[in-house]
Structure formats: structure tokens, C-alpha cells
Design a protein around this motif. Structure first.
Motif, PDB file in Angstrom:
ATOM      1  N   ASN A 173    -112.081   1.238 -38.392  1.00 47.60           N
ATOM      2  CA  ASN A 173    -111.000   1.543 -37.454  1.00 47.60           C
ATOM      3  C   ASN A 173    -110.553   0.323 -36.657  1.00 47.60           C
ATOM      4  OD1 ASN A 173    -109.708   4.112 -37.361  1.00 47.60           O
ATOM      5  ND2 ASN A 173    -111.718   5.001 -36.990  1.00 47.60           N
ATOM      6  N   LYS A 174    -111.328  -0.735 -36.662  1.00 44.80           N
ATOM      7  CA  LYS A 174    -110.911  -1.971 -35.995  1.00 44.80           C
ATOM      8  C   LYS A 174    -109.791  -2.656 -36.777  1.00 44.80           C
ATOM      9  CE  LYS A 174    -115.240  -2.932 -33.647  1.00 44.80           C
ATOM     10  NZ  LYS A 174    -116.382  -3.855 -33.510  1.00 44.80           N
ATOM     11  N   HIS A 175    -109.708  -2.357 -38.094  1.00 45.21           N
ATOM     12  CA  HIS A 175    -108.741  -3.033 -38.959  1.00 45.21           C
ATOM     13  C   HIS A 175    -107.809  -2.074 -39.692  1.00 45.21           C
ATOM     14  CE1 HIS A 175    -111.145  -6.610 -38.271  1.00 45.21           C
ATOM     15  NE2 HIS A 175    -112.198  -5.875 -38.538  1.00 45.21           N
ATOM     16  N   ASP A 176    -108.084  -0.797 -39.602  1.00 49.33           N
ATOM     17  CA  ASP A 176    -107.350   0.220 -40.341  1.00 49.33           C
ATOM     18  C   ASP A 176    -107.319   1.476 -39.477  1.00 49.33           C
ATOM     19  OD1 ASP A 176    -106.025   1.550 -42.379  1.00 49.33           O
ATOM     20  OD2 ASP A 176    -107.527   1.117 -43.912  1.00 49.33           O
ATOM     21  N   ARG A 177    -106.683   2.497 -39.966  1.00 54.27           N
ATOM     22  CA  ARG A 177    -106.678   3.779 -39.252  1.00 54.27           C
ATOM     23  C   ARG A 177    -107.367   4.818 -40.123  1.00 54.27           C
ATOM     24  NH1 ARG A 177    -100.601   3.815 -37.091  1.00 54.27           N
ATOM     25  NH2 ARG A 177    -100.840   2.214 -35.513  1.00 54.27           N
ATOM     26  N   ILE A 178    -108.562   5.175 -39.707  1.00 49.62           N
ATOM     27  CA  ILE A 178    -109.353   6.156 -40.446  1.00 49.62           C
ATOM     28  C   ILE A 178    -109.186   7.510 -39.769  1.00 49.62           C
ATOM     29  CG2 ILE A 178    -111.654   6.802 -41.250  1.00 49.62           C
ATOM     30  CD1 ILE A 178    -110.422   4.229 -42.523  1.00 49.62           C
ATOM     31  N   GLU A 179    -108.667   8.448 -40.528  1.00 52.04           N
ATOM     32  CA  GLU A 179    -108.416   9.795 -40.016  1.00 52.04           C
ATOM     33  C   GLU A 179    -109.707  10.602 -39.938  1.00 52.04           C
ATOM     34  OE1 GLU A 179    -104.825  12.672 -40.871  1.00 52.04           O
ATOM     35  OE2 GLU A 179    -106.121  12.471 -42.633  1.00 52.04           O
ATOM     36  N   LYS A 180    -110.507  10.502 -40.986  1.00 51.86           N
ATOM     37  CA  LYS A 180    -111.779  11.220 -40.982  1.00 51.86           C
ATOM     38  C   LYS A 180    -112.745  10.550 -41.939  1.00 51.86           C
ATOM     39  CE  LYS A 180    -110.735  14.635 -44.536  1.00 51.86           C
ATOM     40  NZ  LYS A 180    -110.729  16.023 -44.917  1.00 51.86           N
ATOM     41  N   SER A 181    -114.022  10.745 -41.646  1.00 45.62           N
ATOM     42  CA  SER A 181    -115.063  10.278 -42.555  1.00 45.62           C
ATOM     43  C   SER A 181    -115.955  11.468 -42.866  1.00 45.62           C
ATOM     44  CB  SER A 181    -115.859   9.126 -41.948  1.00 45.62           C
ATOM     45  OG  SER A 181    -116.507   9.533 -40.773  1.00 45.62           O
ATOM     46  N   LYS A 182    -116.590  11.398 -44.005  1.00 52.66           N
ATOM     47  CA  LYS A 182    -117.392  12.525 -44.451  1.00 52.66           C
ATOM     48  C   LYS A 182    -118.562  12.021 -45.277  1.00 52.66           C
ATOM     49  CE  LYS A 182    -116.997  16.615 -47.354  1.00 52.66           C
ATOM     50  NZ  LYS A 182    -116.100  17.447 -48.156  1.00 52.66           N
ATOM     51  N   VAL A 183    -119.759  12.523 -44.965  1.00 52.20           N
ATOM     52  CA  VAL A 183    -120.928  12.266 -45.788  1.00 52.20           C
ATOM     53  C   VAL A 183    -121.091  13.492 -46.676  1.00 52.20           C
ATOM     54  CG1 VAL A 183    -123.413  11.849 -45.820  1.00 52.20           C
ATOM     55  CG2 VAL A 183    -122.009  10.836 -44.016  1.00 52.20           C
ATOM     56  N   PHE A 184    -121.156  13.255 -47.965  1.00 53.87           N
ATOM     57  CA  PHE A 184    -121.245  14.371 -48.904  1.00 53.87           C
ATOM     58  C   PHE A 184    -122.644  14.981 -48.904  1.00 53.87           C
ATOM     59  CE2 PHE A 184    -117.938  11.611 -50.950  1.00 53.87           C
ATOM     60  CZ  PHE A 184    -116.868  12.386 -50.533  1.00 53.87           C
TER      61      PHE A 184
ATOM     62  N   LYS B  83    -128.746  15.362 -55.537  1.00 46.76           N
ATOM     63  CA  LYS B  83    -128.240  14.023 -55.834  1.00 46.76           C
ATOM     64  C   LYS B  83    -129.316  13.026 -55.433  1.00 46.76           C
ATOM     65  CE  LYS B  83    -123.574  15.445 -54.554  1.00 46.76           C
ATOM     66  NZ  LYS B  83    -122.552  15.305 -53.511  1.00 46.76           N
ATOM     67  N   THR B  84    -129.385  11.919 -56.113  1.00 47.08           N
ATOM     68  CA  THR B  84    -130.361  10.882 -55.770  1.00 47.08           C
ATOM     69  C   THR B  84    -129.663   9.689 -55.118  1.00 47.08           C
ATOM     70  OG1 THR B  84    -130.235  10.057 -58.029  1.00 47.08           O
ATOM     71  CG2 THR B  84    -132.021  11.602 -57.525  1.00 47.08           C
ATOM     72  N   HIS B  85    -128.620   9.997 -54.391  1.00 42.86           N
ATOM     73  CA  HIS B  85    -127.864   8.989 -53.641  1.00 42.86           C
ATOM     74  C   HIS B  85    -127.206   9.677 -52.444  1.00 42.86           C
ATOM     75  CE1 HIS B  85    -124.715  10.833 -56.138  1.00 42.86           C
ATOM     76  NE2 HIS B  85    -123.912  10.544 -55.118  1.00 42.86           N
ATOM     77  N   PHE B  86    -126.731   8.861 -51.531  1.00 44.32           N
ATOM     78  CA  PHE B  86    -125.868   9.347 -50.456  1.00 44.32           C
ATOM     79  C   PHE B  86    -124.484   8.778 -50.716  1.00 44.32           C
ATOM     80  CE2 PHE B  86    -129.997   9.599 -48.323  1.00 44.32           C
ATOM     81  CZ  PHE B  86    -129.931  10.888 -47.812  1.00 44.32           C
ATOM     82  N   GLY B  87    -123.485   9.587 -50.530  1.00 40.79           N
ATOM     83  CA  GLY B  87    -122.113   9.147 -50.720  1.00 40.79           C
ATOM     84  C   GLY B  87    -121.262   9.670 -49.586  1.00 40.79           C
ATOM     85  N   GLY B  88    -120.239   8.928 -49.269  1.00 41.22           N
ATOM     86  CA  GLY B  88    -119.338   9.368 -48.213  1.00 41.22           C
ATOM     87  C   GLY B  88    -117.996   8.689 -48.321  1.00 41.22           C
TER      88      GLY B  88
ATOM     89  N   TYR C 264    -111.673   4.743 -48.627  1.00 36.78           N
ATOM     90  CA  TYR C 264    -112.871   3.982 -48.931  1.00 36.78           C
ATOM     91  C   TYR C 264    -113.991   4.954 -49.295  1.00 36.78           C
ATOM     92  CZ  TYR C 264    -110.226   0.741 -45.972  1.00 36.78           C
ATOM     93  OH  TYR C 264    -109.246  -0.036 -45.424  1.00 36.78           O
ATOM     94  N   TYR C 265    -114.940   4.488 -50.092  1.00 29.12           N
ATOM     95  CA  TYR C 265    -116.094   5.277 -50.468  1.00 29.12           C
ATOM     96  C   TYR C 265    -117.316   4.371 -50.398  1.00 29.12           C
ATOM     97  CZ  TYR C 265    -119.462   7.793 -53.394  1.00 29.12           C
ATOM     98  OH  TYR C 265    -120.590   8.417 -53.861  1.00 29.12           O
ATOM     99  N   LEU C 266    -118.385   4.848 -49.768  1.00 28.80           N
ATOM    100  CA  LEU C 266    -119.633   4.098 -49.679  1.00 28.80           C
ATOM    101  C   LEU C 266    -120.723   4.909 -50.364  1.00 28.80           C
ATOM    102  CD1 LEU C 266    -121.458   1.821 -48.619  1.00 28.80           C
ATOM    103  CD2 LEU C 266    -121.570   3.054 -46.434  1.00 28.80           C
ATOM    104  N   HIS C 267    -121.367   4.301 -51.350  1.00 36.80           N
ATOM    105  CA  HIS C 267    -122.395   4.936 -52.167  1.00 36.80           C
ATOM    106  C   HIS C 267    -123.707   4.203 -51.907  1.00 36.80           C
ATOM    107  CE1 HIS C 267    -123.543   7.102 -55.954  1.00 36.80           C
ATOM    108  NE2 HIS C 267    -124.409   6.100 -56.042  1.00 36.80           N
ATOM    109  N   ILE C 268    -124.726   4.920 -51.435  1.00 35.87           N
ATOM    110  CA  ILE C 268    -126.020   4.320 -51.123  1.00 35.87           C
ATOM    111  C   ILE C 268    -127.052   4.901 -52.086  1.00 35.87           C
ATOM    112  CG2 ILE C 268    -127.827   4.108 -49.379  1.00 35.87           C
ATOM    113  CD1 ILE C 268    -125.586   4.322 -47.253  1.00 35.87           C
TER     114      ILE C 268
END
Length: 177
Positions: A51-62, A78-83, A96-100
Motif C-alpha cells: 500500500n506504500k506503492h500501490d492501492r490494495i483493496e483487500k488481502s486474503k490468506v487462503f 495444502k502443504t503451503h500457505f497462499g494469499g 499479487y500472490y504470495l506462496h509460502i
């Protein structure tokens, strides 16, 4: 981002890989809840930074629970975290999508996931008008060394209504855009 939180998440996910069943998960639910809380804090921190560089409306952890109804893989978790991090609509789209995931399987994805036909047409029109900016990014050695190559579906030929010999579409095919 907390290194200890990621270490805890990786540790839990590795154990889950070896014990992907309901009995084990229920016996270790307290550990999962603690890890999930830390992961959500990481995702919230990433959202704040975005949000410092973009406008994020919502985030979600699956959810960690898999939908096995139509899947050949019947493992329940699932054997990962995704959001995801969705940009403010309707003006800004994509996200954006972050996969851990352990074993060096974590990744970041950006852009459009299954764009609607209007957005896809707009993207293609932008490339048709001027593809120099995307070419410059994709050919940048520093960018490539950090992010690697692009993956995803590729165009086989120019889309309907576009010149099949246009340089932007030949470039897109070569670079799997």
C-alpha cells in the motif's frame, strides 16, 4: 517479515507433508493455529508495504483445507500457505500472490489471473500500440537474475483481430506472455 515465523511455518508444513491426514492435523491443530496467526501477520505486513506503492483493496490468506471433490489428489490439506492482494477496483486491476512453501518452492506472482475478456483485450491493445516498456523489463539482466523467466500460458498465434506478424505478438510468444 519475521524469520522465526517463516521457520515455524516451514517446520509445520514439512510435518504436514509427512502426515497429511485428519487425525494428525486435529492432534496438531493448536500448532497450526499459532502458525496460521503468524502467517496472517506476515500477509498483513506485506499488504501494508504494498500500500506504500500501490492501492490494495483487500488481502486474503487462503484456507489450508483442500477442495478434494473434483481432484485426483485426495489429501485433505495444502502443504503451503497462499494469499492474494487485490488492487483497488475498478480503476486498478490485477494483483499479487504470495506462496509460502518449504523446499525452495515459495514464489511471488503478479499480474492478472484469468483476466476477463475486456481486460485481456486492453492488455493486448496496449502491447499492440507500444510494447517497448514490457520488452525493456523482460530483457533487463538484473530483472531476470532476480525474478527468472516468465511462466504461464503462451499465445500460439496472434489473437483474433490482431495482425499475426505484429512484433508484439511474436515477442509475446517467444517470452510466453
Amino acid at each position: 517479515m519475521s524469520a522465526s515465523a517463516l521457520k515455524s511455518a516451514f517446520s509445520f508444513l514439512k510435518k504436514l507433508e509427512k502426515n497429511n491426514n485428519r487425525d494428525w492435523f486435529n492432534d496438531n491443530k493448536a500448532e497450526f493455529k499459532a502458525v496460521e496467526k503468524e502467517i496472517k501477520a506476515i500477509y498483513n505486513s506485506v499488504s501494508e508495504q504494498l500500500n506504500k506503492h500501490d492501492r490494495i483493496e483487500k488481502s486474503k490468506v487462503f484456507r489450508i483445507y483442500r477442495d478434494v471433490r473434483f481432484s485426483k489428489n485426495k489429501l485433505p490439506y495444502k502443504t503451503h500457505f497462499g494469499g492474494s492482494f487485490n488492487r483497488t477496483k475498478p480503476r486498478l486491476r490485477g494483483g499479487y500472490y504470495l506462496h509460502i512453501q518449504p523446499h525452495n518452492e515459495s514464489f511471488i506472482a503478479v499480474g492478472f489471473w484469468e483476466p476477463n475478456k475486456e481486460d485481456l483485450l486492453r492488455i493486448r491493445k496496449e502491447f499492440e500500440m507500444d510494447d517497448s516498456e514490457i520488452r525493456e523489463i523482460l530483457e533487463n539482466k538484473t530483472f531476470k537474475s532476480i525474478w527468472g523467466g516468465f511462466v504461464g500460458d503462451e499465445v500460439k498465434t496472434a489473437p483474433r483481430g490482431f495482425n499475426k506478424d505484429h512484433q508484439a505478438f511474436a515477442f509475446a510468444k517467444e517470452n510466453r506472455l
